[in-house]
Design an enzyme around this catalytic site. Structure first.
Site, PDB file in Angstrom:
ATOM      1  N   LYS A 124       0.774  -1.243  -0.110  1.00  0.00           N
ATOM      2  CA  LYS A 124      -0.128  -0.006  -0.159  1.00  0.00           C
ATOM      3  C   LYS A 124       0.751   1.457   0.093  1.00  0.00           C
ATOM      4  O   LYS A 124       0.521   2.274  -0.724  1.00  0.00           O
ATOM      5  CB  LYS A 124      -1.040   0.148   1.446  1.00  0.00           C
ATOM      6  CG  LYS A 124      -2.170  -1.036   1.001  1.00  0.00           C
ATOM      7  CD  LYS A 124      -3.236  -0.455   1.942  1.00  0.00           C
ATOM      8  CE  LYS A 124      -4.352  -1.595   1.616  1.00  0.00           C
ATOM      9  NZ  LYS A 124      -5.333  -1.570   2.624  1.00  0.00           N
ATOM     10  N   LYS A 207      -8.746 -11.941  -7.536  1.00  0.00           N
ATOM     11  CA  LYS A 207      -9.601 -11.617  -6.565  1.00  0.00           C
ATOM     12  C   LYS A 207     -10.907 -10.741  -6.830  1.00  0.00           C
ATOM     13  O   LYS A 207     -10.821  -9.525  -7.479  1.00  0.00           O
ATOM     14  CB  LYS A 207      -8.978 -11.043  -5.183  1.00  0.00           C
ATOM     15  CG  LYS A 207      -9.565 -11.853  -3.854  1.00  0.00           C
ATOM     16  CD  LYS A 207      -8.828 -11.326  -2.713  1.00  0.00           C
ATOM     17  CE  LYS A 207      -9.418 -11.292  -1.588  1.00  0.00           C
ATOM     18  NZ  LYS A 207      -8.736 -10.799  -0.197  1.00  0.00           N
ATOM     19  N   LYS A 210     -13.917  -4.586  -5.049  1.00  0.00           N
ATOM     20  CA  LYS A 210     -14.548  -3.316  -5.101  1.00  0.00           C
ATOM     21  C   LYS A 210     -14.037  -2.439  -6.130  1.00  0.00           C
ATOM     22  O   LYS A 210     -14.685  -1.210  -6.592  1.00  0.00           O
ATOM     23  CB  LYS A 210     -15.202  -2.862  -4.067  1.00  0.00           C
ATOM     24  CG  LYS A 210     -13.839  -2.272  -2.947  1.00  0.00           C
ATOM     25  CD  LYS A 210     -14.275  -2.150  -1.642  1.00  0.00           C
ATOM     26  CE  LYS A 210     -13.072  -2.139  -0.806  1.00  0.00           C
ATOM     27  NZ  LYS A 210     -13.261  -2.455   0.556  1.00  0.00           N
TER      28      LYS A 210
END
Ligand code: TRP
Length: 344
Positions: A124, A207, A210
Site C-alpha cells: 500500500k 480476487k 470493489k
C-alpha cells in the site's frame, strides 16, 4: 516468529473480527467474511464484530459524509446478512476509545522492523513510503489492539491478514514476556478456506474486488435480482462441460470459481456441486447458479436498502454495541495500564 505457541487454556474462547468501511460490499465480503461471522454467532461463543472506521482512513482520507455512509452500509450489510445485534456485539471502532488507547501501548511494544516487514505496508505504501501516513505503518498495532482489548482468542480473516495476526501474537508474546505476565492470549487465526475465496467473474485468477473498473467483474451486496442474474449469465467461462471430479477443475479458474460460489451459497461442499452437475454445459449450470444467487442475495440487498432508509436506527444499534464492547474493553485497558506502570 511465534509458530507453535498455543493459546493458554486460561482464556475463554471469544471471537473478534473487523471489516473496513472503505467502499462497496461485494460477494467476496459476504462469503469470505460476513457469512462466516454470522455462522459463528450461534456456536455458543461470544462474538464481537467491528466496523473498523479508524483503519479505513489509513490509506485515504475519505469525504466525511462518504465515510459515514460506508460505515452505516457495512453495518446494514452485517445485519441484513443475519447478524443479530442481540447475540453478537456489533459496533464501529471509533466509538470505543480503548482500541486506540491500547494501540498506543502496542506502538511502544512493536518494533519498527516488524512493521516495515508487513507485506500490506509494502504494497500500500508502494515506492513512496515517505509520503504514506504514519497510521498506515501503525495499522497492524491498532489491529492487534482491536483483538487483544477483548482478550479475543479466535479471529476469522482472509489469507491476506494472516501476517497481521502473526504480528498480533508477537505483540502479545513480547508484552507478556517483557512484563512477566500471562495477560494477553495468543490469538488463533481462523483462515477462510479456498472455497470461500471469491474471484472476479471476468478473470478467475484475480480476487473479486470493489476497486475493479468493471462492475461486471463482481456481485455487489446491493445488486438487485436483475443485476445478479445478468452478471452470472455473462460471467467468463470456458467451452467445456463441468467435469465429474473436483480435480477436473484444475487449470479452469473461471469454472472453479463458479462452482465454489455455488457451493458457498448453497452451504454444501464443492464435491457435491460437481456430483450434482457433472457433465452440464454452462448454458445449464449458469441459470441454476443465477437462481440460487438471487434467492440468497436478493433478500439481503433489499433488507440493506430498507435499513439504509433509517440511518438513526443503524446508529442506535452501533451505539448499543459500543456500550457493550466498552464494558469488556475498559477493564482490560485498566489492567494493562497498571501492568505498564501508569499511575491510576
Ligand atoms: N485488517 C483487516 C482487513 O483489512 C480489518 C481488521 C481490522 C481486522 N482490525 C481487525 C480483522 C481485527 C480482524 C481483527 O481485512
Amino acid at each position: 516468529m511465534s509458530e507453535g505457541v498455543q493459546t493458554s487454556p486460561a482464556f475463554t474462547k471469544r471471537v473478534f473480527s473487523g471489516i473496513q468501511p472503505s467502499g462497496g460490499l461485494t460477494l467476496g465480503n459476504y462469503l469470505g467474511a460476513i457469512k462466516r461471522f454470522v455462522d459463528m454467532q450461534d456456536s455458543g461463543v461470544e462474538t464481537i464484530y467491528c466496523v473498523v472506521d479508524l483503519h479505513a482512513i489509513t490509506a485515504t482520507l475519505f469525504d466525511p459524509d462518504t465515510l459515514r455512509q460506508q460505515t452505516r452500509e457495512l453495518a446494514a450489510g452485517y445485519i441484513a446478512s443475519g447478524l443479530d445485534p442481540q447475540k453478537s456485539i456489533l459496533f464501529n471502532q471509533s466509538q470505543v476509545a480503548e482500541h486506540t488507547q491500547l494501540a498506543w501501548i502496542f506502538n511502544c511494544v512493536a518494533r519498527m522492523g516488524w512493521m516495515k516487514r508487513m507485506t500490506q505496508w509494502k504494497d500500500k505504501a508502494g515506492k513512496n513510503q515517505e509520503n504514506a501516513s504514519l497510521g498506515l505503518l501503525a495499522y497492524p498495532a491498532l489491529m492487534a489492539a482491536d483483538i487483544l482489548v477483548y482478550h479475543a482468542t479466535h479471529v476469522p480473516v482472509g489469507e491476506d491478514q494472516k501476517q497481521h495476526l502473526e504480528l498480533t501474537r508477537d505483540i502479545a508474546i513480547k508484552f507478556n514476556h517483557d512484563y512477566g505476565v500471562d495477560f494477553f492470549p495468543i490469538t488463533e487465526p481462523v483462515i477462510e478456506g479456498a472455497a470461500t475465496r471469491v474471484m472476479s467473474l471476468r478473470d478467475g485468477s484475480k480476487k473479486m474486488s470493489k476497486s475493479d473498473p468493471s462492475d461486471m467483474s463482481r456481485l455487489n451486496m446491493t445488486d438487485d435480482a436483475d443485476a445478479i442474474a445478468r452478471k452470472i449469465r455473462k460471467a467468463k467461462t470456458d467451452p467445456e462441460p463441468l467435469p465429474d471430479t473436483l480435480e477436473g477443475l484444475d487449470d479452469r479458474p473461471e469454472a472453479r470459481n463458479l462452482v465454489n460460489i455455488y457451493a458457498a451459497l448453497a452451504d454444501i461442499p464443492p464435491e457435491q456441486v460437481i456430483a450434482e452437475h457433472a457433465g452440464q454445459q454452462f448454458g445449464t449450470f449458469k441459470p441454476s447458479l443465477a437462481d440460487l444467487a438471487v434467492a440468497k442475495l436478493e433478500p439481503i440487498s433489499s433488507e440493506m436498502a430498507r435499513l439504509m432508509q433509517d440511518p438513526a436506527e443503524i446508529d442506535a444499534i452501533l451505539r448499543g454495541g459500543a456500550d457493550r464492547a466498552r464494558a469488556i474493553a475498559a477493564p482490560v485497558l485498566e489492567r494493562t495500564y497498571e501492568i505498564v506502570g501508569m499511575v491510576r
